[in-house]
Design an enzyme around this catalytic site. Structure first.
Site, PDB file in Angstrom:
ATOM      1  N   GLU A 154       0.801  -1.226   0.000  1.00 53.31           N
ATOM      2  CA  GLU A 154       0.000   0.000   0.000  1.00 53.31           C
ATOM      3  C   GLU A 154       0.836   1.279   0.000  1.00 53.31           C
ATOM      4  O   GLU A 154       0.773   2.100   0.907  1.00 53.31           O
ATOM      5  CB  GLU A 154      -0.953  -0.035   1.202  1.00 53.31           C
ATOM      6  CG  GLU A 154      -1.883  -1.236   1.177  1.00 53.31           C
ATOM      7  CD  GLU A 154      -2.781  -1.327   2.407  1.00 53.31           C
ATOM      8  OE1 GLU A 154      -3.005  -0.297   3.053  1.00 53.31           O
ATOM      9  OE2 GLU A 154      -3.243  -2.449   2.719  1.00 53.31           O
ATOM     10  N   GLU A 262      -5.927 -11.064  -0.450  1.00 54.48           N
ATOM     11  CA  GLU A 262      -6.706 -10.693   0.746  1.00 54.48           C
ATOM     12  C   GLU A 262      -8.216 -10.622   0.440  1.00 54.48           C
ATOM     13  O   GLU A 262      -8.935  -9.832   1.000  1.00 54.48           O
ATOM     14  CB  GLU A 262      -6.231  -9.341   1.297  1.00 54.48           C
ATOM     15  CG  GLU A 262      -4.767  -9.276   1.615  1.00 54.48           C
ATOM     16  CD  GLU A 262      -4.372  -7.976   2.289  1.00 54.48           C
ATOM     17  OE1 GLU A 262      -5.280  -7.241   2.741  1.00 54.48           O
ATOM     18  OE2 GLU A 262      -3.170  -7.676   2.376  1.00 54.48           O
TER      19      GLU A 262
END
Ligand code: 9MR
Length: 575
Positions: A154, A262
């Site tokens: 991220e 995820e």
């Protein structure tokens, strides 16, 4: 008792030796892990909440790759000069004991929120040495044990800019490349990923991720693939314009692999309607993944059961979202079977036949039941659902020529066709491996809805009066010959749900059909005979003119007050 003619010629000794030598091949319950493995894919989840032994067991039963959460700030390096390995060592050992491949997450998180204060308080000129030391230490400790790392997590903002984090302030965006280079030095055999969320729907972010990956590779970083977190909303996924497949292809075109790291699919509530749509969303993502030419070997959800979804700790609005394939009691949800159907596609028979189940007639909504006291010769009929009755539990066992036997859990006798004529009764009888009267072709009509054709007579399992069970010449439009498989291990019996028999009119249909018993506030899903969704929407006046001629199954989910836990089914023919 009718027998297959072959038997008449066999000697008793031959029959005996045949019987003794024949081992009944019980159809082993298939699970997502097995189906995924048949496509070279490991199914998994992060290895957290390991203090819960039932949760540990669910991992043991279901996964083949585990993510080790090695958060700098929370697990491994929250204090300067001092590493703590308890959580990660525990997770790595648990994974190794079970023979799973391990996926480490993450080495460097591009967000100040997840960088320890002791780091952020350092002058930025020290940042590079701090980061490289951390990577060297963590990767070095698990070298050869953790096969894949999310090297950087991220690093890109939703608006497509590089996140303003300590690492960026210390090294510019080049920190990403430096992190990959150090990780490769620390374990040359490890697979190295960049991992991020939202890129399946956010164009500016996806474009920056793509350009960043190209840039860091030009700086010498060896990147193996992109980790698609896929924390998604069910409606986004089911939207016809969902761009995941095209974007994964763009990553493939860069020579990078695509990993699902995820996945979880948010739904507004736990109703049958949203659970069904969630199933379709999971199935769609798995099918997209499987079609990708450079898909990696991992397909992972973020958590495995709603009981431990990360949304319990973080609420981006309207939690809990019920996002995972297993429920709050670790039961398999329809979403699980959406994954299974996708991964199992094309496998032997293509049907997800397995284990112990109840078999419900779609016309009577009652269950196949043997009422002969568990004895050989007992008559089979239909009966209202009785959760505790083993006389309503059956076990599918593969037989020869693509047929199956159905053994009743009470008495262990086999479903048996007694005569070669319409409405011949059906009973249970002790096993006779050469009797074709005990062998059934199982034809998939719709999702979990089947026809059972007897190998001896080619007639179909049928009820003429919603009580007696017999066989009859096949008729694809007769509900009396449609049977719903409700897997006891799968737990997909909609216990809280009543099933309404709906009337579709006109039927057969040409363009518009009406659901006269329900109000406009009704969601519907229409399946074709291979269980694929061909139409869905809201309302009771439905335009079906675009459907190709054939038989369809409509399921309707009334949303009005008082209809909680109720949904309807209707078969209709499109001319
Ligand atoms: O689910 C994770 C939670 O237990 C941690 O406390 C949190 C912070 O480290 O991270 C959560 O998982 C995140 C993952 O590491 C990166 N993608 C988003 C996940 C949900 O926030």
């Amino acid at each position: 008792m009718k027998k297959n003619n072959i038997l008449r010629t066999g000697s008793l000794m031959l029959l005996l030796s045949l019987f003794l030598s024949t081992t009944i091949t019980v159809m082993h319950a298939q699970e997502v892990r097995d189906a995924a493995a048949s496509k070279g894919v490991k199914f998994g989840s992060p290895l957290f909440q390991l203090y819960d032994s039932d949760h540990q067991q669910l991992f043991r039963d279901q996964i083949s790759v585990g993510t080790v959460t090695a958060y700098w700030k929370f697990n491994t390096h929250n204090n300067e000069g001092y590493y703590t390995w308890g959580d990660t060592d525990n997770a790595v050992s648990f994974g190794e004991q079970n023979g799973w491949e391990l996926h480490g997450h993450p080495l460097v998180w591009g967000s100040d929120t997840f960088i320890p204060d002791w780091v952020k308080n350092k002058p930025t000129w020290e940042g590079e040495a701090i980061m490289l030391d951390h990577i060297r230490t963590v990767v070095g400790r698990y070298r050869g044990r953790i096969a894949t790392w999310d090297v950087v997590n991220e690093a890109i903002e939703d608006d497509g800019t590089y996140r303003n984090c300590y690492w960026n302030r210390a090294m510019t965006g080049e920190y990403i490349a430096k992190a990959f280079i150090e990780a490769k030095n620390a374990d040359p055999d490890a697979v190295l990923l960049y991992n991020d969320y939202g890129i399946e729907t956010n164009g500016p972010k996806f474009n920056t991720v793509k350009s960043m990956l190209g840039w860091i590779r030009s700086l010498g970083a060896q990147v193996d693939g992109l980790g698609w977190q896929l924390h998604v909303d069910v409606n986004d996924v089911l939207d016809a314009g969902f761009p995941l497949e095209q974007r994964m292809q763009e990553i493939s075109d860069m020579g990078l692999d695509n990993y699902v790291t995820e996945l979880d699919v948010r739904i507004p509530n736990n109703s049958s309607y949203w659970l069904e749509r969630q199933k379709q969303a999971y199935k769609k993502i798995a099918e997209i993944f499987l079609r990708n030419p450079t898909r990696g070997p991992y397909f992972q959800t973020w958590g495995i059961a709603d009981k431990y979804t990360w949304f319990n700790d973080y609420d981006p609005g309207n939690a809990p979202h019920h996002p995972l394939p297993f429920g709050y009691n670790f039961e398999k949800k329809p979403a699980y079977w959406g994954l299974f159907e996708a991964f199992n596609e094309g496998n032997e028979g293509g049907d997800d036949l397995r284990g112990e189940l109840r078999i419900k007639n779609l016309w009577s909504n009652t269950y196949l039941h043997q009422n002969g006291g568990g004895n050989s010769g007992g008559i089979v009929s239909l009966h209202e659902y009785r959760q505790s009755w083993y006389s309503q539990r059956w076990n599918i066992e593969s037989s020869d020529a693509g047929t199956y036997r159905l053994r009743c859990s009470w008495g262990s006798n086999y479903l048996n066709n007694t005569g070669n004529y319409n409405d011949a009764p059906v009973n249970v009888y002790s096993l006779n491996t050469g009797w074709w009267s005990q062998q059934w072709y199982i034809e998939n009509a719709y999702n979990n809805v089947y026809r059972l054709k007897n190998r001896w007579t080619s007639k179909y399992l049928h009820t003429g009066n919603q009580y007696n069970v017999s066989t009859y010449n096949g008729n694809p439009n007769w509900w009396s010959q449609l049977w719903v498989f409700e897997y006891i291990s799968q737990g997909n019996r909609l216990d809280t749900d009543q099933i309404l028999d709906l009337t579709v009119s006109p039927n057969p249909a040409t363009d518009i059909i009406y659901l006269n018993e329900l109000s406009e506030n009704t969601n519907y899903i229409i399946y074709n005979t291979s269980g694929q969704v061909v139409a869905e929407g809201t309302g009771v006046m439905i335009d079906v003119h675009q459907l190709t001629p054939g038989t369809y199954l409509l399921t309707a989910f009334p949303q009005d007050e008082g209809y909680e836990g109720i949904f309807g089914r209707a078969l209709f023919v499109k001319k």
